[in-house]
Scaffold this motif. Sequence first.
Motif, PDB file in Angstrom:
ATOM      1  N   ARG A 104      -5.779  -6.480  16.665  1.00  0.00           N
ATOM      2  CA  ARG A 104      -5.606  -5.604  15.497  1.00  0.00           C
ATOM      3  C   ARG A 104      -4.824  -4.336  15.836  1.00  0.00           C
ATOM      4  N   HIS A 105      -5.225  -3.622  16.875  1.00  0.00           N
ATOM      5  CA  HIS A 105      -4.591  -2.336  17.202  1.00  0.00           C
ATOM      6  C   HIS A 105      -3.119  -2.528  17.576  1.00  0.00           C
ATOM      7  N   ALA A 106      -2.829  -3.577  18.316  1.00  0.00           N
ATOM      8  CA  ALA A 106      -1.439  -3.837  18.704  1.00  0.00           C
ATOM      9  C   ALA A 106      -0.592  -4.171  17.479  1.00  0.00           C
ATOM     10  N   ILE A 107      -1.155  -4.911  16.533  1.00  0.00           N
ATOM     11  CA  ILE A 107      -0.413  -5.288  15.329  1.00  0.00           C
ATOM     12  C   ILE A 107      -0.169  -4.074  14.441  1.00  0.00           C
ATOM     13  N   VAL A 108      -1.181  -3.237  14.291  1.00  0.00           N
ATOM     14  CA  VAL A 108      -1.028  -2.015  13.477  1.00  0.00           C
ATOM     15  C   VAL A 108       0.061  -1.127  14.060  1.00  0.00           C
ATOM     16  N   LYS A 109       0.041  -0.963  15.371  1.00  0.00           N
ATOM     17  CA  LYS A 109       1.036  -0.118  16.033  1.00  0.00           C
ATOM     18  C   LYS A 109       2.436  -0.695  15.913  1.00  0.00           C
ATOM     19  N   ALA A 110       2.565  -2.009  16.053  1.00  0.00           N
ATOM     20  CA  ALA A 110       3.886  -2.641  16.039  1.00  0.00           C
ATOM     21  C   ALA A 110       4.497  -2.687  14.645  1.00  0.00           C
ATOM     22  N   THR A 111       3.664  -2.877  13.623  1.00  0.00           N
ATOM     23  CA  THR A 111       4.185  -3.029  12.260  1.00  0.00           C
ATOM     24  C   THR A 111       4.221  -1.724  11.477  1.00  0.00           C
ATOM     25  N   SER A 112       3.690  -0.662  12.030  1.00  0.00           N
ATOM     26  CA  SER A 112       3.615   0.609  11.299  1.00  0.00           C
ATOM     27  C   SER A 112       4.981   1.107  10.802  1.00  0.00           C
ATOM     28  N   PRO A 113       6.048   1.096  11.643  1.00  0.00           N
ATOM     29  CA  PRO A 113       7.355   1.562  11.133  1.00  0.00           C
ATOM     30  C   PRO A 113       7.890   0.706   9.989  1.00  0.00           C
ATOM     31  N   ILE A 114       7.697  -0.618  10.083  1.00  0.00           N
ATOM     32  CA  ILE A 114       8.173  -1.511   9.019  1.00  0.00           C
ATOM     33  C   ILE A 114       7.409  -1.244   7.738  1.00  0.00           C
ATOM     34  N   GLN A 115       6.087  -1.097   7.850  1.00  0.00           N
ATOM     35  CA  GLN A 115       5.261  -0.815   6.685  1.00  0.00           C
ATOM     36  C   GLN A 115       5.666   0.496   6.028  1.00  0.00           C
ATOM     37  N   THR A 116       5.968   1.499   6.860  1.00  0.00           N
ATOM     38  CA  THR A 116       6.350   2.806   6.323  1.00  0.00           C
ATOM     39  C   THR A 116       7.614   2.709   5.478  1.00  0.00           C
ATOM     40  N   VAL A 117       8.611   1.985   5.987  1.00  0.00           N
ATOM     41  CA  VAL A 117       9.890   1.856   5.264  1.00  0.00           C
ATOM     42  C   VAL A 117       9.704   1.080   3.964  1.00  0.00           C
ATOM     43  N   LEU A 118       9.022  -0.063   4.027  1.00  0.00           N
ATOM     44  CA  LEU A 118       8.861  -0.889   2.831  1.00  0.00           C
ATOM     45  C   LEU A 118       7.990  -0.199   1.784  1.00  0.00           C
ATOM     46  N   MET A 119       6.968   0.509   2.216  1.00  0.00           N
ATOM     47  CA  MET A 119       6.128   1.233   1.266  1.00  0.00           C
ATOM     48  C   MET A 119       6.891   2.393   0.646  1.00  0.00           C
ATOM     49  N   MET A 120       7.771   3.030   1.428  1.00  0.00           N
ATOM     50  CA  MET A 120       8.627   4.078   0.873  1.00  0.00           C
ATOM     51  C   MET A 120       9.497   3.516  -0.244  1.00  0.00           C
ATOM     52  N   VAL A 121      10.073   2.335  -0.002  1.00  0.00           N
ATOM     53  CA  VAL A 121      10.920   1.700  -1.020  1.00  0.00           C
ATOM     54  C   VAL A 121      10.097   1.355  -2.253  1.00  0.00           C
ATOM     55  N   PHE A 122       8.866   0.886  -2.052  1.00  0.00           N
ATOM     56  CA  PHE A 122       8.005   0.528  -3.184  1.00  0.00           C
ATOM     57  C   PHE A 122       7.737   1.741  -4.069  1.00  0.00           C
ATOM     58  N   PHE A 123       7.312   2.840  -3.464  1.00  0.00           N
ATOM     59  CA  PHE A 123       6.987   4.025  -4.256  1.00  0.00           C
ATOM     60  C   PHE A 123       8.243   4.665  -4.840  1.00  0.00           C
ATOM     61  N   LEU A 124       9.357   4.572  -4.136  1.00  0.00           N
ATOM     62  CA  LEU A 124      10.620   5.069  -4.672  1.00  0.00           C
ATOM     63  C   LEU A 124      11.025   4.261  -5.906  1.00  0.00           C
ATOM     64  N   SER A 125      10.789   2.952  -5.871  1.00  0.00           N
ATOM     65  CA  SER A 125      11.120   2.113  -7.030  1.00  0.00           C
ATOM     66  C   SER A 125      10.262   2.487  -8.237  1.00  0.00           C
ATOM     67  N   ILE A 126       9.019   2.940  -7.987  1.00  0.00           N
ATOM     68  CA  ILE A 126       8.169   3.407  -9.087  1.00  0.00           C
ATOM     69  C   ILE A 126       8.799   4.632  -9.749  1.00  0.00           C
ATOM     70  N   GLY A 127       9.305   5.548  -8.910  1.00  0.00           N
ATOM     71  CA  GLY A 127       9.980   6.731  -9.447  1.00  0.00           C
ATOM     72  C   GLY A 127      11.223   6.384 -10.248  1.00  0.00           C
ATOM     73  N   LEU A 128      11.970   5.359  -9.784  1.00  0.00           N
ATOM     74  CA  LEU A 128      13.170   4.933 -10.504  1.00  0.00           C
ATOM     75  C   LEU A 128      12.835   4.387 -11.892  1.00  0.00           C
ATOM     76  N   LEU A 129      11.641   3.804 -12.040  1.00  0.00           N
ATOM     77  CA  LEU A 129      11.245   3.217 -13.316  1.00  0.00           C
ATOM     78  C   LEU A 129      10.675   4.238 -14.291  1.00  0.00           C
ATOM     79  N   MET A 130      10.336   5.422 -13.810  1.00  0.00           N
ATOM     80  CA  MET A 130       9.711   6.423 -14.677  1.00  0.00           C
ATOM     81  C   MET A 130      10.705   6.997 -15.679  1.00  0.00           C
ATOM     82  N   ASP A 131      10.222   7.172 -16.905  1.00  0.00           N
ATOM     83  CA  ASP A 131      11.016   7.752 -17.986  1.00  0.00           C
ATOM     84  C   ASP A 131      10.640   9.224 -18.112  1.00  0.00           C
TER      85      ASP A 131
END
Length: 361
Positions: free
Chosen positions: A277-304
């Motif tokens: 678990r700890h090794a996987i969390v550490k290894a995937t953390s940068p990827i998760q950060t980027v993809l989650m940033m894109v997800f929340f940014l897309s929410i902002g793009l949809l806001m009126d």
Amino acid sequence: MPQACILCKNIASKIISIQYIKIMVGELSEIALIAVTALSCGLLFERFKQPAVLGYILAGIVLSFFNLVEDQSSIEHLAELGIQMLLFLIGLELSLKAFKEVWHVTVITAMLQIAGSLFVTFGLGHFLNWDLGLILILGFAIALSSTAVAIKMLESISELKTPSGRLAIGILIAQDLAIVPIILILRGIASGNGFDPTVVLKIGISVLLLVVMIWFFGRDKTVRLPFSDIIEKNKDLTPIAALVFCFGCALISGLIGLSTAYGAFLGGLILGNTTERHAIVKATSPIQTVLMMVFFLSIGLLMDVGYILSNLPKVLILLVFITIGKTALNIIILTKLKVEKKHAFLSGLVLAQMGEFGFLL
């Protein structure tokens, strides 16, 4: 004649190359602009001790307001992956052993929170002529709180390891587990099938799988994955293996008719209760950060923004109503369940906010 053909071919290749460079430069400049805006807004919110995800939403609003993103299709595709990674991360970080210690209080609290929110939205929907889909989405969205925001609040007041903090985290885990049937219910409504036997069967299967996994992984033993020795020797394989497992579980879940997000959640839940678990969390953390940033940014793009400004009084009234109403509901539920008043008050206050799952739903 051959020389003329060769000359024309060279000119055409240069023109194509120039056009290709222009296209690439345009796409790169847009990506750079998105990254700089997201980073700036994220740093701004962190400076004021707020979650960076709120900054990413603001970045999307800014980009949308000034019309700085021409093609949003690529962002939408990445946002879909971001949703799966978000559910994968939640499953990865769930502590089922800690959850089992307070499960009776937390599960009842989460169920009553959802029931209370649905009761309110059904009442409002009756007078405002809302359809069933809108009533359910608002009810579920209001009930669910943000784990990231709650943890940040508890850490800032040094209450994360106290009984109040453990109680709040347990309720958040119960809410996270409730997301699976909620997604399936909303998908059934969106498809026009409503609560037909197929949807009910899928919900039953998903809940049964969760119960089995909670029982299996809630034991004292920790599972060891096959091929873990090979992955441990080559650290470059760890993030790839985690992504394959995440998207593979999402694919299988989608193929059998369940939600892909549900599959990603189960994948995270399995890996989160292994020795790696700890090794996987550490290894995937940068990827998760980027993809989650894109997800929340897309929410902002949809806001009126125009709609929000033109209905600002209603939005503010709804904000106050939700915040005070959720706090009161949480405190009443926890008090009735024989939780000490000081713990009930602090936990109820921490859980008063709405989370990112409202956007996901």
